[in-house]
Design an enzyme around this catalytic site. Structure first.
Site, mmCIF file in Angstrom:
data_model
loop_
_atom_site.group_PDB
_atom_site.id
_atom_site.type_symbol
_atom_site.label_atom_id
_atom_site.label_comp_id
_atom_site.label_asym_id
_atom_site.label_seq_id
_atom_site.Cartn_x
_atom_site.Cartn_y
_atom_site.Cartn_z
ATOM 1 N N GLY A 101 14.943 1.525 10.670
ATOM 2 C CA GLY A 101 16.092 2.676 10.597
ATOM 3 C C GLY A 101 15.727 3.424 9.396
ATOM 4 O O GLY A 101 15.178 2.951 8.259
ATOM 5 N N ARG A 111 24.522 -3.522 9.045
ATOM 6 C CA ARG A 111 23.877 -4.657 9.815
ATOM 7 C C ARG A 111 24.534 -5.976 9.667
ATOM 8 O O ARG A 111 25.838 -6.019 9.594
ATOM 9 C CB ARG A 111 22.170 -4.658 9.679
ATOM 10 C CG ARG A 111 21.498 -4.996 11.219
ATOM 11 C CD ARG A 111 20.321 -4.361 11.355
ATOM 12 N NE ARG A 111 19.321 -4.812 10.337
ATOM 13 C CZ ARG A 111 18.270 -4.838 10.348
ATOM 14 N NH1 ARG A 111 17.557 -4.545 11.572
ATOM 15 N NH2 ARG A 111 17.461 -5.502 9.279
ATOM 16 N N ASP A 161 13.159 -5.405 6.709
ATOM 17 C CA ASP A 161 12.310 -6.643 7.105
ATOM 18 C C ASP A 161 11.275 -6.723 8.155
ATOM 19 O O ASP A 161 10.249 -7.346 8.253
ATOM 20 C CB ASP A 161 13.346 -7.737 7.105
ATOM 21 C CG ASP A 161 14.176 -7.850 8.155
ATOM 22 O OD1 ASP A 161 14.514 -6.634 8.947
ATOM 23 O OD2 ASP A 161 15.065 -8.836 8.374
ATOM 24 N N THR A 179 16.193 1.066 3.053
ATOM 25 C CA THR A 179 17.419 0.733 4.247
ATOM 26 C C THR A 179 18.700 1.039 3.411
ATOM 27 O O THR A 179 18.950 0.562 2.309
ATOM 28 C CB THR A 179 17.327 -0.659 4.788
ATOM 29 O OG1 THR A 179 18.654 -0.798 5.316
ATOM 30 C CG2 THR A 179 17.001 -1.714 3.949
ATOM 31 N N ARG A 194 10.918 2.882 16.067
ATOM 32 C CA ARG A 194 10.405 1.277 16.333
ATOM 33 C C ARG A 194 9.316 1.342 17.397
ATOM 34 O O ARG A 194 9.318 2.048 18.430
ATOM 35 C CB ARG A 194 11.579 0.803 16.873
ATOM 36 C CG ARG A 194 12.786 0.831 15.655
ATOM 37 C CD ARG A 194 13.929 -0.205 15.816
ATOM 38 N NE ARG A 194 14.400 -0.376 14.614
ATOM 39 C CZ ARG A 194 15.587 0.199 14.110
ATOM 40 N NH1 ARG A 194 16.202 1.097 15.012
ATOM 41 N NH2 ARG A 194 16.157 -0.243 12.895
ATOM 42 N N ASP A 246 21.230 -0.732 4.307
ATOM 43 C CA ASP A 246 22.033 -1.744 4.365
ATOM 44 C C ASP A 246 21.947 -2.857 3.000
ATOM 45 O O ASP A 246 22.783 -3.841 3.022
ATOM 46 C CB ASP A 246 21.699 -2.802 5.695
ATOM 47 C CG ASP A 246 21.568 -2.084 6.965
ATOM 48 O OD1 ASP A 246 22.627 -1.060 7.112
ATOM 49 O OD2 ASP A 246 20.708 -2.210 7.887
ATOM 50 N N ASP A 282 20.024 -5.157 2.628
ATOM 51 C CA ASP A 282 20.021 -6.588 3.005
ATOM 52 C C ASP A 282 18.600 -7.152 3.044
ATOM 53 O O ASP A 282 18.315 -7.813 3.645
ATOM 54 C CB ASP A 282 20.306 -6.476 4.387
ATOM 55 C CG ASP A 282 19.563 -5.622 5.528
ATOM 56 O OD1 ASP A 282 18.645 -4.860 4.836
ATOM 57 O OD2 ASP A 282 19.565 -5.753 6.660
HETATM 58 P P1 ADP Z 1 13.547 -2.697 9.856
HETATM 59 O O1 ADP Z 1 12.080 -2.237 9.142
HETATM 60 O O2 ADP Z 1 14.392 -1.512 9.301
HETATM 61 O O3 ADP Z 1 13.841 -3.901 9.635
HETATM 62 P P2 ADP Z 1 12.743 -3.158 12.521
HETATM 63 O O4 ADP Z 1 13.107 -4.355 12.623
HETATM 64 O O5 ADP Z 1 13.052 -2.190 13.739
HETATM 65 O O6 ADP Z 1 13.363 -2.246 11.351
HETATM 66 O O7 ADP Z 1 10.938 -2.890 12.464
HETATM 67 C C1 ADP Z 1 10.361 -1.997 12.312
HETATM 68 C C2 ADP Z 1 9.186 -1.921 12.847
HETATM 69 O O8 ADP Z 1 8.322 -3.020 12.111
HETATM 70 C C3 ADP Z 1 9.013 -2.412 14.442
HETATM 71 O O9 ADP Z 1 9.342 -1.451 15.216
HETATM 72 C C4 ADP Z 1 7.837 -3.038 14.577
HETATM 73 O O10 ADP Z 1 6.737 -1.978 14.846
HETATM 74 C C5 ADP Z 1 7.427 -3.416 13.157
HETATM 75 N N1 ADP Z 1 7.588 -4.826 13.216
HETATM 76 C C6 ADP Z 1 8.956 -5.567 13.358
HETATM 77 N N2 ADP Z 1 8.754 -6.925 13.526
HETATM 78 C C7 ADP Z 1 7.410 -7.114 13.531
HETATM 79 C C8 ADP Z 1 6.804 -8.437 13.670
HETATM 80 N N3 ADP Z 1 7.226 -9.488 13.742
HETATM 81 N N4 ADP Z 1 5.484 -8.345 13.590
HETATM 82 C C9 ADP Z 1 4.615 -6.939 13.572
HETATM 83 N N5 ADP Z 1 5.422 -5.707 13.365
HETATM 84 C C10 ADP Z 1 6.713 -5.713 13.434
#
Ligand code: ADP
Length: 356
Positions: free
Chosen positions: A16, A176, A108, A130, A77, A132, A134
């Protein structure tokens, strides 16, 4: 072991978006170039690594972006990156473009990707971006302050019309699964009630206070609900307030409006400091950490620690999550979770006492 010589680093923003991400990109670029290191921008988060969407960044490219909302390097994403094949494509891109290390801005999910790359030989450092807030390991994330200021502006405008029409406004705010935005903006907007995941919601006390304040002559009311309570929650509460108190009520969801806009001073300044710190650490051989702000100090926290303390705080621990940590680390995780719980309890009590 001989210290790795960094000639070129990459920057990406992922997950995000948040106001202040562009300010981080500027800070990292200028800090690296000042240290004699080349910089490339990876477009669209980890997808840019898989698709080889890589562009050189100069000081002139970033000198005017500090006030930009969104993210200069775009975000996306990328599911493919979560699997070994996608990860290997990303590593091949780093080799092809001579990228010696990466600064990854996001939440995260982004840090999970950064740790996966670090353990496969591409050193990465995370910066929390972010709205949030969080990420339990840091007191502040970049974008949080801007989003809250936007919500306060929207809330003040809603108050104007609520006052004219003697209404109660129930506003659902993003965050979130976390209630940081909700509780802080609730206090700033003089909300008569705030509903969060982190504390039990005293609905009866809210109805009682609205009735009492209306008897005293108060015309308008503001109630804040956290997004994490689900899409139905705010609308149902709005109806219930009207039924139980007789005060005409409206539900408002600003949603993504609060994700945009020019970053506040606080987010720009945090972006500047964290970006510079990330480059300094990366070039000095540190990786697999996230830059955190703790009690007004900028510190580096192991990414795995940051991810697990998050799960601990959200009561989402899985079997084996704690196995890799020392007794001392576990103690500090528990203390941090306690600190966060105390924060929410204290803030909720304050809101109940002074909100009207
Ligand atoms: P945020 O970073 O805001 O929490 P996301 O959870 O959508 O957002 O994660 C962002 C990107 O990070 C995902 O689209 C993916 O490319 C990568 N990512 C997320 N989870 C994993 C994971 N378990 N292992 C490797 N890459 C990941």
């Amino acid at each position: 072991m001989e210290k790795k010589k960094f000639r070129k680093i990459g920057i990406l923003s992922s997950g995000g978006d948040a106001p202040g991400m562009s300010a981080v990109i500027k800070s990292v670029t200028c800090s690296a170039i000042a240290r004699g290191v080349e910089v490339v921008g990876i477009i669209g988060g980890y997808a840019g690594l898989i698709n080889e969407d890589i562009r050189p960044l100069s000081i002139m490219d970033v000198s005017g972006i500090i006030a930009q909302g969104g993210t200069y390097l775009k975000s996306a994403r990328c599911n493919e990156f979560k699997y070994e094949e996608g990860m290997q494509k990303a590593i091949a891109t780093c080799k092809k473009f001579d990228i010696d290390g990466i600064v990854a801005i996001g939440g995260d999910g982004t840090f999970r990707g950064a740790t996966d790359l670090s353990i496969r030989g591409v050193p990465c450092i995370g910066i929390p971006g972010t709205i949030d807030n969080d990420i339990t390991a840091t007191d502040y994330t970049i974008g949080y302050d801007t989003a809250m200021n936007t919500i306060v502006r929207i809330g003040d405008q809603l108050r104007d019309t609520s006052e004219s029409h003697a209404r109660c406004c129930v506003m659902e705010v993003m965050g979130r699964d976390a209630g940081y935005i909700a509780i802080e903006t609730g206090i700033a907007l003089n909300a008569v009630g705030v509903a969060l995941i982190e504390t039990p919601f005293d609905k009866e006390a809210l109805f009682e206070k609205i009735i009492k304040m209306r008897e005293l002559g108060q015309r308008s009311f503001m109630v804040i609900v956290a997004e994490g309570l689900g899409t139905e929650f705010g609308e149902a509460l709005t109806k219930e307030i009207e039924e139980r108190t007789g005060v005409e009520s409206r539900f408002v969801r600003p949603a993504h409006i609060v994700r945009g806009g020019t970053p506040t001073l606080r987010d720009r300044s945090l972006a500047g400091v964290m970006g510079d710190k990330a480059v300094d650490l990366l070039l000095n051989g540190v990786s697999d950490v996230v830059i955190c702000s703790r009690k007004n100090q900028i510190v580096a926290t192991d990414i795995k620690y940051a991810l697990i303390v998050d799960r601990m705080f959200k009561n989402k621990l899985k079997d084996g999550d704690l196995d890799a940590f020392s007794a001392e680390e576990l103690e500090s995780m528990k203390a941090l979770c306690e600190e966060r719980r105390a924060y929410f309890n204290d803030m909720y009590d304050i809101m109940k006492t002074i909100g009207c």
